[in-house]
Design a protein around this motif. Structure first.
Motif, mmCIF file in Angstrom:
data_model
loop_
_atom_site.group_PDB
_atom_site.id
_atom_site.type_symbol
_atom_site.label_atom_id
_atom_site.label_comp_id
_atom_site.label_asym_id
_atom_site.label_seq_id
_atom_site.Cartn_x
_atom_site.Cartn_y
_atom_site.Cartn_z
ATOM 1 N N MET A 173 0.723 -1.249 -0.084
ATOM 2 C CA MET A 173 -0.046 -0.107 -0.024
ATOM 3 C C MET A 173 0.860 1.242 0.049
ATOM 4 N N LYS A 174 0.393 2.085 -0.698
ATOM 5 C CA LYS A 174 1.291 3.504 -0.894
ATOM 6 C C LYS A 174 0.375 4.701 -0.537
ATOM 7 N N GLN A 175 0.833 5.529 0.479
ATOM 8 C CA GLN A 175 -0.144 6.772 0.673
ATOM 9 C C GLN A 175 0.644 7.861 0.398
ATOM 10 N N PHE A 176 -0.334 9.072 0.327
ATOM 11 C CA PHE A 176 0.144 10.450 0.417
ATOM 12 C C PHE A 176 0.026 11.008 1.960
ATOM 13 N N VAL A 177 1.200 11.506 2.407
ATOM 14 C CA VAL A 177 1.233 11.837 3.685
ATOM 15 C C VAL A 177 1.465 13.552 3.501
ATOM 16 N N THR A 178 0.743 14.444 4.198
ATOM 17 C CA THR A 178 1.366 15.650 4.252
ATOM 18 C C THR A 178 1.644 15.718 5.804
ATOM 19 N N GLU A 179 3.083 16.212 6.012
ATOM 20 C CA GLU A 179 3.651 16.322 7.373
ATOM 21 C C GLU A 179 3.238 17.664 7.984
ATOM 22 N N GLU A 180 3.517 17.414 9.539
ATOM 23 C CA GLU A 180 2.985 18.585 10.334
ATOM 24 C C GLU A 180 3.977 19.841 9.999
ATOM 25 N N SER A 181 5.109 19.554 9.588
ATOM 26 C CA SER A 181 5.966 20.874 9.093
ATOM 27 C C SER A 181 5.621 21.476 8.129
ATOM 28 N N PHE A 182 4.558 20.940 7.117
ATOM 29 C CA PHE A 182 3.916 21.700 5.834
ATOM 30 C C PHE A 182 2.893 22.539 6.595
ATOM 31 N N TRP A 183 1.995 21.977 7.472
ATOM 32 C CA TRP A 183 0.795 22.637 8.162
ATOM 33 C C TRP A 183 1.260 23.635 8.952
ATOM 34 N N GLU A 184 2.360 23.523 9.616
ATOM 35 C CA GLU A 184 2.961 24.539 10.653
ATOM 36 C C GLU A 184 3.213 25.901 9.593
ATOM 37 N N LEU A 185 3.593 25.788 8.539
ATOM 38 C CA LEU A 185 3.575 26.853 7.598
ATOM 39 C C LEU A 185 2.357 27.363 6.817
ATOM 40 N N PHE A 186 1.569 26.508 6.383
ATOM 41 C CA PHE A 186 0.489 26.612 5.604
ATOM 42 C C PHE A 186 -0.839 25.862 6.331
ATOM 43 N N PRO A 187 -1.424 26.408 7.455
ATOM 44 C CA PRO A 187 -2.520 25.806 8.127
ATOM 45 C C PRO A 187 -3.888 25.531 7.467
ATOM 46 N N ASP A 188 -3.741 26.844 6.584
ATOM 47 C CA ASP A 188 -5.300 26.819 5.639
ATOM 48 C C ASP A 188 -4.917 26.215 4.405
#
Length: 241
Positions: free
Chosen positions: A1-16
């Motif tokens: 199985m492969k996933q797409f994962v957005t990491e917390e470091s991304f959301w810290e910069l662009f929460p919206d």
């Protein structure tokens, strides 16, 4: 199985931020796309070049709102000198009277959607990925050979990029794709991405995601394995079994 994962470091910069994802399986190779469908795709791309004018209120590319939001976004992380959002590069060509031309059916489709909605759109070959694809801030040194280049250009510390177990997939968020996972004429499984950093454009993102799924299904015979809008509250999805 492969996933797409957005990491917390991304959301810290662009929460919206929101990211529209279309996962297409069983796409036809270019050789099996009918001449009629290929012509329809090419016509859609030509029309999209014309539609892009509606997003350009200024002859100075950076003063157009759909570009300005990305200029600001790119100041939030480390980038290679001169790196710009992919939609800026497309709109700049339109502004200069140099329309985006046909490449392959799959690439033409996502360029059509990108120009129509003035949102960055990209695509990667799932079968060429090594493990999960992740979006986040890198420590640097990720292996990367850009399309059109002959020498590797590893990621920088603090750079935002898509990467898998083997290295970077797309550098400086959506600036440049790499050779290793680029869609080809024979790609069967595509991971298609539409990004937005402007919450006010949520409806545009949703419409663009629907349009992208419709076109790859209709003209490339793809099965839509998954279609989602990724947000901070929904940061992960399965892209292959």
């Amino acid at each position: 199985m492969k996933q797409f994962v957005t990491e917390e470091s991304f959301w810290e910069l662009f929460p919206d931020a929101q990211i529209g994802i279309v996962v297409a399986h069983n796409m036809k190779p270019e050789s099996e796309v009918s001449a009629e469908d290929a012509a329809t795709i090419a016509k859609a791309l030509a029309e999209a070049n014309g539609k892009a004018d509606q997003h350009l209120e200024s002859n100075t590319i950076s003063q157009n709102e759909v570009v300005a939001v990305w200029r600001e976004a790119y100041q939030q992380f480390k980038t290679k000198k001169g790196a710009r959002c992919s939609i800026e590069n497309l709109l700049k060509r339109v502004l200069k009277g140099n329309p985006v031309g046909s490449i392959t059916p799959s690439v033409d489709i996502y360029n059509t959607v990108s120009l129509t909605y003035a949102l960055p759109v990209g695509g990667e070959d799932i079968d060429a990925m090594d493990g999960d694809i992740r979006l986040g801030i890198t420590e640097g040194g990720d292996s990367f050979l850009a399309l059109g280049d002959e020498e590797e250009s590893p990621t920088l510390e603090g750079e935002l990029c898509y990467r898998d177990n083997a290295g970077a997939i797309c550098r400086c968020w959506n600036w440049r794709d790499g050779v290793r996972t680029a869609l080809t004429d024979d790609s069967s499984k595509a991971f298609l991405i539409i990004e937005s950093v402007d919450p006010a454009r949520a409806d545009d993102l949703a419409a663009a995601t629907e349009a992208l799924a419709d076109m790859v299904s209709r003209y490339l015979g793809a099965d839509i394995f998954a279609k989602e809008i990724i947000t901070r509250d929904n940061p992960t999805m399965v892209i292959d079994e």
